[in-house]
Design a protein around this motif. Sequence first.
Motif, PDB file in Angstrom:
ATOM      1  N   ASP A 193       0.859  -1.179   0.000  1.00  0.00           N
ATOM      2  CA  ASP A 193       0.000   0.000   0.000  1.00  0.00           C
ATOM      3  C   ASP A 193       0.898   1.233   0.000  1.00  0.00           C
ATOM      4  N   LEU A 194       1.096   1.796  -1.204  1.00  0.00           N
ATOM      5  CA  LEU A 194       1.918   2.994  -1.351  1.00  0.00           C
ATOM      6  C   LEU A 194       1.067   4.145  -1.875  1.00  0.00           C
ATOM      7  N   ILE A 195      -0.212   4.109  -1.516  1.00  0.00           N
ATOM      8  CA  ILE A 195      -1.135   5.146  -1.960  1.00  0.00           C
ATOM      9  C   ILE A 195      -0.693   6.494  -1.398  1.00  0.00           C
ATOM     10  N   GLY A 196      -0.479   7.446  -2.291  1.00  0.00           N
ATOM     11  CA  GLY A 196      -0.058   8.782  -1.869  1.00  0.00           C
ATOM     12  C   GLY A 196       1.358   8.856  -1.335  1.00  0.00           C
ATOM     13  N   ALA A 197       2.144   7.803  -1.538  1.00  0.00           N
ATOM     14  CA  ALA A 197       3.506   7.773  -0.991  1.00  0.00           C
ATOM     15  C   ALA A 197       4.387   8.860  -1.606  1.00  0.00           C
ATOM     16  N   ARG A 198       5.263   9.405  -0.783  1.00  0.00           N
ATOM     17  CA  ARG A 198       6.215  10.409  -1.260  1.00  0.00           C
ATOM     18  C   ARG A 198       7.496   9.702  -1.674  1.00  0.00           C
ATOM     19  N   LEU A 199       7.623   9.482  -2.962  1.00  0.00           N
ATOM     20  CA  LEU A 199       8.768   8.740  -3.492  1.00  0.00           C
ATOM     21  C   LEU A 199       9.536   9.584  -4.500  1.00  0.00           C
ATOM     22  N   ARG A 200       9.449  10.882  -4.320  1.00  0.00           N
ATOM     23  CA  ARG A 200      10.146  11.810  -5.212  1.00  0.00           C
ATOM     24  C   ARG A 200      11.642  11.518  -5.220  1.00  0.00           C
ATOM     25  N   GLY A 201      12.183  11.265  -6.412  1.00  0.00           N
ATOM     26  CA  GLY A 201      13.607  11.003  -6.558  1.00  0.00           C
ATOM     27  C   GLY A 201      14.067   9.668  -6.002  1.00  0.00           C
ATOM     28  N   ALA A 202      13.150   8.782  -5.665  1.00  0.00           N
ATOM     29  CA  ALA A 202      13.522   7.505  -5.037  1.00  0.00           C
ATOM     30  C   ALA A 202      14.300   6.613  -5.997  1.00  0.00           C
ATOM     31  N   ASP A 203      15.292   5.921  -5.446  1.00  0.00           N
ATOM     32  CA  ASP A 203      16.043   4.935  -6.220  1.00  0.00           C
ATOM     33  C   ASP A 203      15.322   3.597  -6.078  1.00  0.00           C
ATOM     34  N   LEU A 204      14.531   3.269  -7.074  1.00  0.00           N
ATOM     35  CA  LEU A 204      13.746   2.030  -7.049  1.00  0.00           C
ATOM     36  C   LEU A 204      14.244   1.051  -8.116  1.00  0.00           C
ATOM     37  N   ARG A 205      15.489   1.170  -8.476  1.00  0.00           N
ATOM     38  CA  ARG A 205      16.067   0.242  -9.446  1.00  0.00           C
ATOM     39  C   ARG A 205      16.010  -1.189  -8.908  1.00  0.00           C
ATOM     40  N   GLY A 206      15.451  -2.094  -9.720  1.00  0.00           N
ATOM     41  CA  GLY A 206      15.385  -3.491  -9.322  1.00  0.00           C
ATOM     42  C   GLY A 206      14.346  -3.799  -8.265  1.00  0.00           C
ATOM     43  N   ALA A 207      13.472  -2.847  -7.940  1.00  0.00           N
ATOM     44  CA  ALA A 207      12.459  -3.088  -6.909  1.00  0.00           C
ATOM     45  C   ALA A 207      11.361  -4.004  -7.438  1.00  0.00           C
ATOM     46  N   ASP A 208      10.771  -4.768  -6.544  1.00  0.00           N
ATOM     47  CA  ASP A 208       9.628  -5.600  -6.887  1.00  0.00           C
ATOM     48  C   ASP A 208       8.373  -4.823  -6.487  1.00  0.00           C
ATOM     49  N   LEU A 209       7.672  -4.294  -7.486  1.00  0.00           N
ATOM     50  CA  LEU A 209       6.461  -3.503  -7.260  1.00  0.00           C
ATOM     51  C   LEU A 209       5.250  -4.187  -7.875  1.00  0.00           C
ATOM     52  N   ARG A 210       5.327  -5.506  -7.993  1.00  0.00           N
ATOM     53  CA  ARG A 210       4.218  -6.258  -8.579  1.00  0.00           C
ATOM     54  C   ARG A 210       2.947  -6.061  -7.756  1.00  0.00           C
ATOM     55  N   LEU A 229       6.992  -3.977 -12.618  1.00  0.00           N
ATOM     56  CA  LEU A 229       5.790  -3.170 -12.420  1.00  0.00           C
ATOM     57  C   LEU A 229       4.513  -3.893 -12.830  1.00  0.00           C
ATOM     58  N   ILE A 230       4.580  -5.192 -12.998  1.00  0.00           N
ATOM     59  CA  ILE A 230       3.400  -5.915 -13.457  1.00  0.00           C
ATOM     60  C   ILE A 230       2.251  -5.747 -12.452  1.00  0.00           C
ATOM     61  N   GLY A 231       1.127  -5.267 -12.954  1.00  0.00           N
ATOM     62  CA  GLY A 231      -0.054  -5.117 -12.112  1.00  0.00           C
ATOM     63  C   GLY A 231      -0.027  -3.943 -11.147  1.00  0.00           C
ATOM     64  N   ALA A 232       1.015  -3.109 -11.171  1.00  0.00           N
ATOM     65  CA  ALA A 232       1.081  -1.962 -10.264  1.00  0.00           C
ATOM     66  C   ALA A 232       0.016  -0.936 -10.663  1.00  0.00           C
TER      67      ALA A 232
END
Length: 278
Positions: A193-210, A229-232
Amino acid sequence: MPDNVQGPGTDRAALRADCANCFGLCCVALTLTRSADFAIDKDAGKPCRNLQEDFRCGIHTELRTQGFSGCTVYDCFGAGQKVSGETFHGQDWRSAPRTAQQMFQVFPVMRQLHELLWYLTEALSLEAARSLHHEIRRALDETERLTHLPADAFRELDVAGHRDVVAELLRRAGALVRATAPRKKKRDHRGADLIGARLRGADLRGADLRGAYLIAADLTGADLRLADLIGADFRDADLSGADLTTSLFLTQSQLNAAGGDAATKLPPSLGRPAHWAR
């Protein structure tokens, strides 16, 4: 794409909606619920009030301003023209009403299969997942075969079971690719649950956001390269300046649901939505 990638299902042009060769199936077969995405309630099998006699949308250029932003996000992955032209041999539900109910039942199943073809085609192009290419090719060929079944056969098709098999294969392929990302610790945000999350400039390389809920998240300038990002859910997320050039399993509908700008970096297979800031 590796030069061993050939055959049916790998041509992504056939996996893009061609509304001119469809009988407006998404405007009839699907249920609409009055919300921020749709201005009306509509039962499955009932034509949308905006569908014209030629199967075109009467407010296509004004969908967002008329309260139908959900229509601009929906993507059938080419299932509409496949059902209209191949499965039902060009017979439309208006001139051949006996086909209507069956056509409307086949369409959402075909849409699921075409979505799987989109993901499998991408997986087959991933060099880091080469060890799985044989399995991916088998799954792709089987999925393609299912799309050519006669209309009657769709009633018995276990599409949910097939999706589960493909989903596991895609998960494994994604894991192999994500492991090549430079981050030492790969973030696991599956279904988060990252609804409204503040991820400005975040390093999300290789993250699992399925399957992650990124609704209205601030991803301005975020680095999403090699992230799965499948299904994100990117509805109303801000992707301005974000880097998605090598993001995994991203679709046009996800981009259409989000906001972005001219600085957003996209994979070459996807287009910049018309409503994004220029």
